[in-house]
Design a protein around this motif. Structure first.
Motif, PDB file in Angstrom:
ATOM      1  N   GLU A 186      -1.802  -1.745  -4.244  1.00 57.74           N
ATOM      2  CA  GLU A 186      -2.829  -0.744  -4.525  1.00 57.74           C
ATOM      3  C   GLU A 186      -2.200   0.338  -6.097  1.00 57.74           C
ATOM      4  O   GLU A 186      -1.087   0.471  -5.932  1.00 57.74           O
ATOM      5  CB  GLU A 186      -2.790   0.520  -3.461  1.00 57.74           C
ATOM      6  CG  GLU A 186      -3.284  -0.018  -2.194  1.00 57.74           C
ATOM      7  CD  GLU A 186      -3.420   0.825  -1.328  1.00 57.74           C
ATOM      8  OE1 GLU A 186      -4.214   0.529  -0.167  1.00 57.74           O
ATOM      9  OE2 GLU A 186      -2.527   1.662  -1.123  1.00 57.74           O
ATOM     10  N   ILE A 238      -5.558  -3.135  -6.596  1.00 54.28           N
ATOM     11  CA  ILE A 238      -6.737  -2.590  -6.415  1.00 54.28           C
ATOM     12  C   ILE A 238      -6.729  -1.115  -6.930  1.00 54.28           C
ATOM     13  O   ILE A 238      -5.502  -0.527  -6.653  1.00 54.28           O
ATOM     14  CB  ILE A 238      -6.586  -2.360  -4.719  1.00 54.28           C
ATOM     15  CG1 ILE A 238      -6.920  -3.731  -4.138  1.00 54.28           C
ATOM     16  CG2 ILE A 238      -7.733  -1.295  -4.347  1.00 54.28           C
ATOM     17  CD1 ILE A 238      -8.233  -4.457  -4.303  1.00 54.28           C
ATOM     18  N   GLY A 274       0.855  -1.142  -0.075  1.00 47.86           N
ATOM     19  CA  GLY A 274       0.141  -0.262  -0.165  1.00 47.86           C
ATOM     20  C   GLY A 274       0.905   1.241  -0.105  1.00 47.86           C
ATOM     21  O   GLY A 274       2.044   1.285  -0.001  1.00 47.86           O
ATOM     22  N   THR A 326      -1.408  -8.287  -3.053  1.00 49.75           N
ATOM     23  CA  THR A 326      -2.184  -7.192  -3.599  1.00 49.75           C
ATOM     24  C   THR A 326      -1.272  -5.990  -3.691  1.00 49.75           C
ATOM     25  O   THR A 326      -0.393  -5.792  -2.866  1.00 49.75           O
ATOM     26  CB  THR A 326      -3.207  -6.766  -2.293  1.00 49.75           C
ATOM     27  OG1 THR A 326      -4.218  -7.902  -2.165  1.00 49.75           O
ATOM     28  CG2 THR A 326      -4.163  -5.523  -2.563  1.00 49.75           C
ATOM     29  N   ASP A 366     -11.831   0.789  -5.382  1.00 46.42           N
ATOM     30  CA  ASP A 366     -12.146   1.698  -4.318  1.00 46.42           C
ATOM     31  C   ASP A 366     -13.179   2.841  -4.699  1.00 46.42           C
ATOM     32  O   ASP A 366     -12.774   3.511  -5.569  1.00 46.42           O
ATOM     33  CB  ASP A 366     -11.182   2.417  -3.444  1.00 46.42           C
ATOM     34  CG  ASP A 366     -10.120   1.325  -2.911  1.00 46.42           C
ATOM     35  OD1 ASP A 366     -10.539   0.312  -2.812  1.00 46.42           O
ATOM     36  OD2 ASP A 366      -8.994   1.619  -2.555  1.00 46.42           O
ATOM     37  N   GLY A 424      -7.657   2.596  -7.201  1.00 47.09           N
ATOM     38  CA  GLY A 424      -8.182   3.726  -6.502  1.00 47.09           C
ATOM     39  C   GLY A 424      -9.157   4.744  -7.308  1.00 47.09           C
ATOM     40  O   GLY A 424      -8.645   5.913  -7.643  1.00 47.09           O
TER      41      GLY A 424
END
Length: 379
Positions: A96, A119, A62, A94, A160, A121
């Motif tokens: 980001e 992921i 992250g 994972t 997200d 954003g």
């Protein structure tokens, strides 16, 4: 016992108006120095652990903006990680990603390293709201990033989305949700905006440049969003987390259920064998300490009462609730012993709190006001 692994990549190309995570402006030389320090931290952290604790169950990178990373540097660090930890193939891994920094080539490179869960954003598809948030991407880049993930065959990925933004109407959120559902991501994080102290957004609110989100409208948005996502086949398994069956985030579940995890990188947090500690939130100090073979940690001295509060707060946010057996094993007392008895009985009577022999959890109505219920139970 296997560990979840969190790595904080502390670099961004700009500062989003709402973000209070630790970050620095991205530069190639700074990133290279960071990875050198991260490799050293990985070695020192492994040396501190018992042999049986050196298996990784999930990895989550992250930030910051990890999708900016230099892939050869990331690959080199992964090789270092595998020298000291068992990293089974196929574990949830994972990263980001900001939509504007994603390319077909970068996602392919991530996949080749074993990353299987990007992921994105996206936060909103509305250009005006993206501008308010100081996001660099546009709706086209959001759609493109998900297209790339599908084209490359990522079975698992997430998106997200934020609601409760200043100036956001229910109609605007509905349009965002329609576009999001059309993308069919296996996982969705549906967050309410919080105005964090010290951020540019907080300054805008304080100056009157923008109005803070209306709490009643935000609650209506959350209710409507939950209904829309449920209709589309998503199951809410935590207050802000929705997934197709089998695509829940295993890494985050470890946090919420009190499992052990190791954090690497500046500002990263760890919880291992009942000990909680955090790394310094300053990359220069982080690197200086590691240059001297010292782990850059600050011990968390909070006592057992705080740990019990945290376990109750996190457990009640999930659809599974608080495991009675796990709570008793961890703290030596039943969960009811830490709760306000009067409020406990009132919330059971009102249907917000659902007790059974194995767990204590919130009803669908209770989830909507989880923070307030936790406050009443703990006071």
């Amino acid at each position: 016992m296997p560990l979840g692994l969190y790595v904080h990549f502390p670099f961004c190309r700009n500062a989003c108006s709402y973000c209070d995570f630790y970050k620095e402006l991205h530069a190639a030389d700074a990133e290279s120095s960071f990875y050198a320090a991260l490799k050293r931290e990985t070695t020192l952290a492994a040396d501190e652990l018992e042999v049986y604790d050196r298996e990784i169950s999930t990895i989550f990178i992250g930030g910051g903006t990890p999708s900016l990373t230099n892939v050869p540097l990331l690959s080199d660090w992964l090789q270092q990680l595998k020298k000291h930890f068992a990293v089974p193939s196929g574990i949830e891994f994972t990263i980001e990603c900001n939509p504007e920094s994603v390319t077909l080539e970068s996602l392919r490179a991530f996949m080749e390293l074993g990353i299987n869960r990007p992921i994105f954003g996206i936060q909103s598809f509305d250009p005006r709201l993206l501008g308010l948030l100081h996001r660099r991407h546009d709706p086209h880049q959001s759609h493109r990033s998900v297209y790339y993930a599908n084209a490359l065959g990522f079975r698992n990925f997430g998106v997200d989305l934020i609601f409760g933004l200043p100036g956001q109407t229910s109609k605007m959120l509905s349009a965002d949700l329609d576009q999001l559902v059309d993308l069919e991501p296996p996982h969705i994080s549906f967050y309410q905006l919080t105005v964090e102290a010290g951020t540019p957004l907080a300054a805008m609110v304080a100056s009157g440049a923008v109005k803070p989100p209306d709490p009643e409208l935000a609650m209506a948005m959350y209710r409507g969003g939950c209904e829309r996502l449920a209709e589309a086949g998503y199951r809410r398994y935590e207050v802000s987390s929705f997934a197709r069956p089998g695509f829940e985030c295993r890494h985050n579940l470890r946090y919420w259920e009190g499992g052990d995890y190791l954090g690497l990188g500046p500002s990263a947090h760890s919880f291992i064998d009942g000990r909680r500690f955090a790394n310094v939130s300053n990359i220069e100090k982080y690197m200086t300490l590691l240059d001297g073979d010292t782990l850059p940690r600050i011990a968390d001295e909070s006592g057992i009462e705080h740990r019990m509060y945290e376990a109750i707060m996190l457990g009640l946010r999930t659809s599974r609730g608080i495991s009675r057996a796990d709570f008793s094993e961890r703290f030596g007392v039943p969960v009811e012993a830490r709760l306000n008895r009067e409020q406990y009985c009132l919330l059971i009577e009102s249907g917000h709190l659902l007790p059974d022999g194995k767990s204590l959890r919130l009803s669908d109505e209770g989830i909507l006001v989880a923070n307030e219920i936790t406050r009443r139970l703990i006071d």
